[in-house]
Design a protein around this motif. Sequence first.
Motif, PDB file in Angstrom:
ATOM      1  N   SER A 155       3.528  23.430 -22.643  1.00  0.00           N
ATOM      2  CA  SER A 155       3.986  22.616 -22.301  1.00  0.00           C
ATOM      3  C   SER A 155       2.966  21.385 -22.126  1.00  0.00           C
ATOM      4  O   SER A 155       3.734  20.301 -21.386  1.00  0.00           O
ATOM      5  CB  SER A 155       5.853  22.890 -22.185  1.00  0.00           C
ATOM      6  N   ARG A 189      14.815  13.732 -12.292  1.00  0.00           N
ATOM      7  CA  ARG A 189      13.613  13.963 -12.561  1.00  0.00           C
ATOM      8  C   ARG A 189      13.278  13.428 -14.048  1.00  0.00           C
ATOM      9  O   ARG A 189      11.829  13.978 -14.287  1.00  0.00           O
ATOM     10  CB  ARG A 189      14.111  15.981 -12.778  1.00  0.00           C
ATOM     11  N   ARG A 190      13.842  12.324 -14.224  1.00  0.00           N
ATOM     12  CA  ARG A 190      13.596  11.686 -15.565  1.00  0.00           C
ATOM     13  C   ARG A 190      13.468  10.560 -15.851  1.00  0.00           C
ATOM     14  O   ARG A 190      13.193   9.563 -16.550  1.00  0.00           O
ATOM     15  CB  ARG A 190      15.661  12.405 -16.172  1.00  0.00           C
ATOM     16  N   ASP A 218      15.038  17.803 -22.228  1.00  0.00           N
ATOM     17  CA  ASP A 218      14.232  18.772 -22.571  1.00  0.00           C
ATOM     18  C   ASP A 218      12.247  18.129 -21.495  1.00  0.00           C
ATOM     19  O   ASP A 218      11.883  18.820 -22.171  1.00  0.00           O
ATOM     20  CB  ASP A 218      13.917  19.052 -23.496  1.00  0.00           C
ATOM     21  N   GLN A 219      12.545  17.477 -21.436  1.00  0.00           N
ATOM     22  CA  GLN A 219      11.055  16.412 -21.377  1.00  0.00           C
ATOM     23  C   GLN A 219      10.763  16.667 -18.966  1.00  0.00           C
ATOM     24  O   GLN A 219       9.655  16.198 -18.826  1.00  0.00           O
ATOM     25  CB  GLN A 219      10.667  15.382 -20.964  1.00  0.00           C
ATOM     26  N   SER A 220      12.255  17.103 -18.419  1.00  0.00           N
ATOM     27  CA  SER A 220      12.575  16.132 -17.357  1.00  0.00           C
ATOM     28  C   SER A 220      10.904  16.964 -16.673  1.00  0.00           C
ATOM     29  O   SER A 220      10.856  16.548 -15.577  1.00  0.00           O
ATOM     30  CB  SER A 220      13.924  16.905 -16.789  1.00  0.00           C
ATOM     31  N   ASP A 221      10.998  18.101 -16.600  1.00  0.00           N
ATOM     32  CA  ASP A 221       9.346  19.211 -16.106  1.00  0.00           C
ATOM     33  C   ASP A 221       8.027  18.339 -16.428  1.00  0.00           C
ATOM     34  O   ASP A 221       7.068  18.660 -15.617  1.00  0.00           O
ATOM     35  CB  ASP A 221       9.382  21.016 -17.186  1.00  0.00           C
ATOM     36  N   ASN A 222       7.869  17.195 -17.009  1.00  0.00           N
ATOM     37  CA  ASN A 222       6.733  16.695 -17.421  1.00  0.00           C
ATOM     38  C   ASN A 222       6.614  15.523 -16.334  1.00  0.00           C
ATOM     39  O   ASN A 222       5.623  15.458 -16.911  1.00  0.00           O
ATOM     40  CB  ASN A 222       6.756  16.559 -19.185  1.00  0.00           C
ATOM     41  N   SER A 245       3.556  17.532 -22.612  1.00  0.00           N
ATOM     42  CA  SER A 245       3.181  16.435 -21.915  1.00  0.00           C
ATOM     43  C   SER A 245       2.528  15.471 -22.047  1.00  0.00           C
ATOM     44  O   SER A 245       2.701  14.461 -21.569  1.00  0.00           O
ATOM     45  CB  SER A 245       4.083  17.061 -20.588  1.00  0.00           C
ATOM     46  N   SER A 276      19.483  15.359 -12.080  1.00  0.00           N
ATOM     47  CA  SER A 276      18.728  15.186 -13.386  1.00  0.00           C
ATOM     48  C   SER A 276      18.242  13.774 -13.536  1.00  0.00           C
ATOM     49  O   SER A 276      17.148  13.755 -14.173  1.00  0.00           O
ATOM     50  CB  SER A 276      20.145  15.662 -14.879  1.00  0.00           C
TER      51      SER A 276
END
Length: 394
Positions: free
Chosen positions: A2, A378-379, A330-334, A6, A375
């Motif tokens: 990831s 984080r985005r 699915d990109q929110s961790d980045n 990222s 959500s």
Amino acid sequence: MSMNISQALGENITAAIQSVVGTDPVALHEPSFDGNESMYLQDCLDSTYVSSVGKFVDQFEFELAKYAGAKYAISVVNGTAALHIALKLAGVQASDEVLLPALTFVATANAITYCGAVPHFVDSEERTLGIDGAKLREYLLGNTSQASGRCVNKNTGRIISAMVPMHTFGHPSDLETLLSIARDFNITLVEDAAESLGSYYGGQHTGTFGLFGTLSFNGNKTITTGGGGAILTNNLELARHAKHLTTTAKIRHAWEFRHDEIGYNYRMPNLNAALGCAQLEMLSSKLKAKRDLFSRYQNAFVDIKGVELFNEPDNCQSNYWLQTLLLDEDQSDNLDVILAITNAAGIMTRPVWVLLNELVPFKDFPRADLTTSQSLSRRIINIPSSPNLVLDKS
Ligand SMILES: *Cc1c(COP(=O)(O)O)cnc(C)c1O
């Protein structure tokens, strides 16, 4: 794995932004003074009317009301003060609850607490970034009852007297749905339109749907008075009362100092209003530049996977105050990696505010389910949005 993905996304976003704004360091939002600002300020100094009275205050209020299509505008020291007085005059009493999105700037909640009332946080929707009306209606049906024409929170026993939708980054909330909820549940609607000067819902200017709407002219907003705000309303009595309360509640008299209630020194100084008059003259060109900037970003981001440029909601015209990227789920961790890469490249990007229910002073206040707000928090990435990013190049 990831980490690489990222980083690639961060670099793609950097390249896309730089293809629009160039490679010099660039701020998130800067004011620009390309009109009559110097002339009006000098006029103010020459007249010696720099403070609490003067012609620019009246002119600014008149022009602002005309622009927004509101009957009355009352200028004040900042947007937070505007909200405070609007809520007070909307009848918000100590220990009432006031509904607001968890996803807003802290001023919305602060103003509620200045009335002695309790902020009650509700969820936002992805389509508008404002209060989710359908979800709010369900929540109120399950958690409130009506008593003597008031909406009562069954869990706390407190009256829910008002709701404050906020038009995030200039994008209008779903006002039609929120107005119908306000009517059905006997809740007064006050709009925090601090970010949405120049934004329209169904052709009507934001801030004119509720009993009151409030604006901000802080340095980072679409137009600025240095610091400043305004209250919009169509109600003459309330407009007069707002002016009275924000000007120390002094009774007009040639020499006597008599005040008939506890007022506030919230008036906008003439110096700031002078700046505001000049800035208002430039508003339509700033709005056009912001829409042009949006189109350019739209072209730049069309092929970039993992992120979407936020577009104005249906039936709305947004001022595009802050341009917004929304990362795929699915990109929110980045988020942090992308913020680090873009800022290191000299591009000022910012995440959205920490949800207000997570802040220490507000953590024990009531709240609904906040899944979408969590959500979104984080985005969301705001990217450089100044109108002069376009004007300097054309
Ligand atoms: C800017 C802003 C305000 C008011 O801010 P002031 O700095 O007091 O003028 C209120 N609410 C929101 C959502 C804002 O963005």
